[in-house]
Design a protein around this motif. Structure first.
Motif, mmCIF file in Angstrom:
data_model
loop_
_atom_site.group_PDB
_atom_site.id
_atom_site.type_symbol
_atom_site.label_atom_id
_atom_site.label_comp_id
_atom_site.label_asym_id
_atom_site.label_seq_id
_atom_site.Cartn_x
_atom_site.Cartn_y
_atom_site.Cartn_z
ATOM 1 N N LEU A 72 0.724 -1.196 -0.011
ATOM 2 C CA LEU A 72 0.053 -0.127 0.003
ATOM 3 C C LEU A 72 0.960 1.251 -0.135
ATOM 4 C CD1 LEU A 72 -2.894 0.900 0.138
ATOM 5 C CD2 LEU A 72 -2.812 1.052 2.648
ATOM 6 N N LEU A 73 1.792 1.102 0.535
ATOM 7 C CA LEU A 73 2.671 2.320 0.853
ATOM 8 C C LEU A 73 3.504 2.633 -0.506
ATOM 9 C CD1 LEU A 73 4.306 2.255 4.514
ATOM 10 C CD2 LEU A 73 2.997 3.944 3.479
ATOM 11 N N ARG A 74 3.881 1.439 -1.075
ATOM 12 C CA ARG A 74 4.565 1.681 -2.621
ATOM 13 C C ARG A 74 3.650 2.150 -3.482
ATOM 14 N NH1 ARG A 74 8.064 -4.014 -2.663
ATOM 15 N NH2 ARG A 74 9.333 -3.483 -0.908
ATOM 16 N N MET A 75 2.505 1.615 -3.449
ATOM 17 C CA MET A 75 1.487 2.322 -4.604
ATOM 18 C C MET A 75 1.305 3.514 -4.219
ATOM 19 S SD MET A 75 -1.697 -0.693 -3.989
ATOM 20 C CE MET A 75 -1.305 -2.320 -4.900
ATOM 21 N N HIS A 76 1.172 4.075 -2.956
ATOM 22 C CA HIS A 76 1.026 5.516 -2.482
ATOM 23 C C HIS A 76 2.217 6.179 -3.172
ATOM 24 C CE1 HIS A 76 0.972 9.330 -0.548
ATOM 25 N NE2 HIS A 76 1.911 8.910 0.287
ATOM 26 N N GLU A 77 3.513 5.788 -2.903
ATOM 27 C CA GLU A 77 4.614 6.550 -3.278
ATOM 28 C C GLU A 77 4.786 6.636 -4.905
ATOM 29 O OE1 GLU A 77 7.651 4.289 -1.429
ATOM 30 O OE2 GLU A 77 7.373 5.224 0.554
ATOM 31 N N LYS A 78 4.339 5.287 -5.547
ATOM 32 C CA LYS A 78 4.710 5.437 -6.844
ATOM 33 C C LYS A 78 3.615 6.238 -7.537
ATOM 34 C CE LYS A 78 8.230 2.979 -6.739
ATOM 35 N NZ LYS A 78 9.538 3.373 -7.103
#
Length: 95
Positions: A72-78
């Protein structure tokens, strides 16, 4: 009954119970939105961008795995989508 048989019976029981539960988790909308927003072609490219193995995205898409905090954090960052937006996409109704 051996351990393997008990394990298989337990898995079958969990799958039956899961099928009866109403689920609001709709991963396809989340994954498809990310693919579109990031101008990707498919799940394989999404895996590369999120730096996860393809089976992870496949399991999420087939509702066998929930979206964990790390992904979820990676999705947010990207994507620059907020965590709330990502959660809303994954919990959208299926109409």
């Amino acid at each position: 009954m051996n351990v393997r048989q008990r394990k298989l019976e337990m898995i079958e029981a969990m799958n039956r119970a899961r099928a009866l539960e109403p689920s609001s988790f709709v991963p396809n909308k989340l994954l498809d939105t990310l693919i579109q927003k990031l101008n990707l072609k498919n799940d394989a490219e999404l895996c590369r961008v999120l730096e996860v193995q393809p089976p992870i995205i496949s399991k999420i898409r087939h509702r066998k795995l929930a979206v964990g905090a790390t992904i979820l954090l990676r999705m947010h960052e990207k994507s620059d989508l907020s965590i709330k937006e990502l959660k809303d996409l994954s919990n959208a109704s299926m109409h």
